[in-house]
Design a protein around this motif. Structure first.
Motif, short mmCIF file in Angstrom:
data_model
loop_
_atom_site.label_atom_id
_atom_site.label_comp_id
_atom_site.label_asym_id
_atom_site.label_seq_id
_atom_site.Cartn_x
_atom_site.Cartn_y
_atom_site.Cartn_z
N TRP A 106 80.12 9.97 44.33
CA TRP A 106 80.18 10.96 43.24
C TRP A 106 81.24 10.56 42.22
O TRP A 106 81.02 10.69 41.00
N VAL A 157 81.90 17.43 41.84
CA VAL A 157 81.18 18.27 42.80
C VAL A 157 82.14 19.28 43.40
O VAL A 157 83.33 19.00 43.57
N PHE A 192 72.48 13.54 39.81
CA PHE A 192 72.90 14.11 41.09
C PHE A 192 71.81 13.93 42.16
O PHE A 192 72.08 13.48 43.28
#
Length: 293
Positions: free
Chosen positions: A29, A36, A64
């Motif tokens: 991420w 997130v 995502f």
């Protein structure tokens, strides 16, 4: 039975841990520049995804979901195929998948994971076809035609950002051993990169309709098979270029290379440039350009 996370080995592996608690996925991420939510209290991964979803725009949502899919794919390759779980190759794969989705070049492939007709993607009002490379790149399409008793044909075509032919090459060989599609396709890619380097092209988009080979190039890992040996040579050679994109396309978007792979007589090779395009592919080249008018 060990139920701990096979990547970080810190906690019991659940969907929620994998998606947000595992440090390895957290690194993914970060690499994708996605924030997130890390607060505690979620009982199911769906609750977390819905919460994250509210903070993202459309592009971030696509990134995502592709990131989740790529992370799970890599996790499974580690568990079932003993492949390494390095972050950088996964980030590159996500970026490439996002680019393919935006450019509409993701085609369909058969269950065997090799070559298939596929339906391709609709483009520009329902039309679909080959597209020129983006500015600063050349695009090389390759194909291999293998048939028992008829040898192996290789076809390579290189075009510029206007769709103009820069050069091409075709050859048909007699194989003493049983020919294999993936190895032949990989050899065509190697020859394409070698020629691009020799002519001074530094940014290349390489398109093939052989999923096995494209996946090996994207997820490169060393091995001892014939295919791995050729892939290793491709990767080493491509290090001399500034940028190389490995792109998977439907066969119908790879028609010029396909025709070349089946064109050359046995034991012979041909090479050409924009001033000597073989008649057998001239109409196909023009047809590709018509999709971009």
């Amino acid at each position: 039975m060990d139920v701990s996370c096979p990547i970080c080995c810190c906690e019991v592996e659940t969907c929620l841990h994998f998606a947000r608690g595992c440090g390895w996925v957290g690194g993914l991420w970060d690499g994708l520049e996605l924030e997130v939510k890390t607060k505690v209290g979620y009982e199911r991964v769906r609750e977390w995804v819905e919460d994250v979803w509210q903070d993202y725009d459309e592009g971030q949502r696509e990134l995502f979901m592709v990131g989740l899919w790529a992370a799970w794919e890599r996790r499974n390759k580690m568990v079932f195929e003993n492949k390494p779980v390095q972050i950088d190759p996964v980030i590159r794969r996500v970026r490439e998948l996002m680019r393919e989705v935006k450019e509409g070049i993701v085609g369909g492939f058969d269950d065997a994971g090799q070559k298939g007709e596929g339906t391709g993607s609709d483009m520009e009002g329902g039309r679909g076809g080959w597209r020129p490379p983006r500015e600063g790149f050349v695009k090389i399409n390759v194909d291999a035609g293998v048939k028992e008793g008829c040898g192996t044909g290789l076809g390579i075509i290189c075009r510029d950002e206007q769709g103009g032919v820069l050069w091409g090459w075709a050859e048909r060989r007699w194989e003493v051993m049983e020919p294999r599609v993936a190895e032949a396709e990989a050899e065509a890619i190697f020859l394409g990169i070698h020629k691009a380097k020799a002519l001074g092209y530094s940014a290349v988009i390489m398109e093939s309709d052989c999923k096995v080979v494209v996946d090996e190039l994207r997820m490169y890992s060393k091995g001892r098979s014939d295919l791995h040996m050729v892939v290793h040579d491709i990767v080493e050679l491509s290090k001399d270029l500034d940028s190389v994109v490995w792109s998977l396309v439907s066969r119908k978007f790879n028609r010029v290379a396909h025709e070349l792979a089946h064109f050359s007589p046995m034991g012979e090779s041909i090479s050409f440039d924009r001033n000597s395009i073989p008649i057998c592919i001239a109409n196909v080249v023009v047809g590709d350009l018509s999709y971009n008018i």
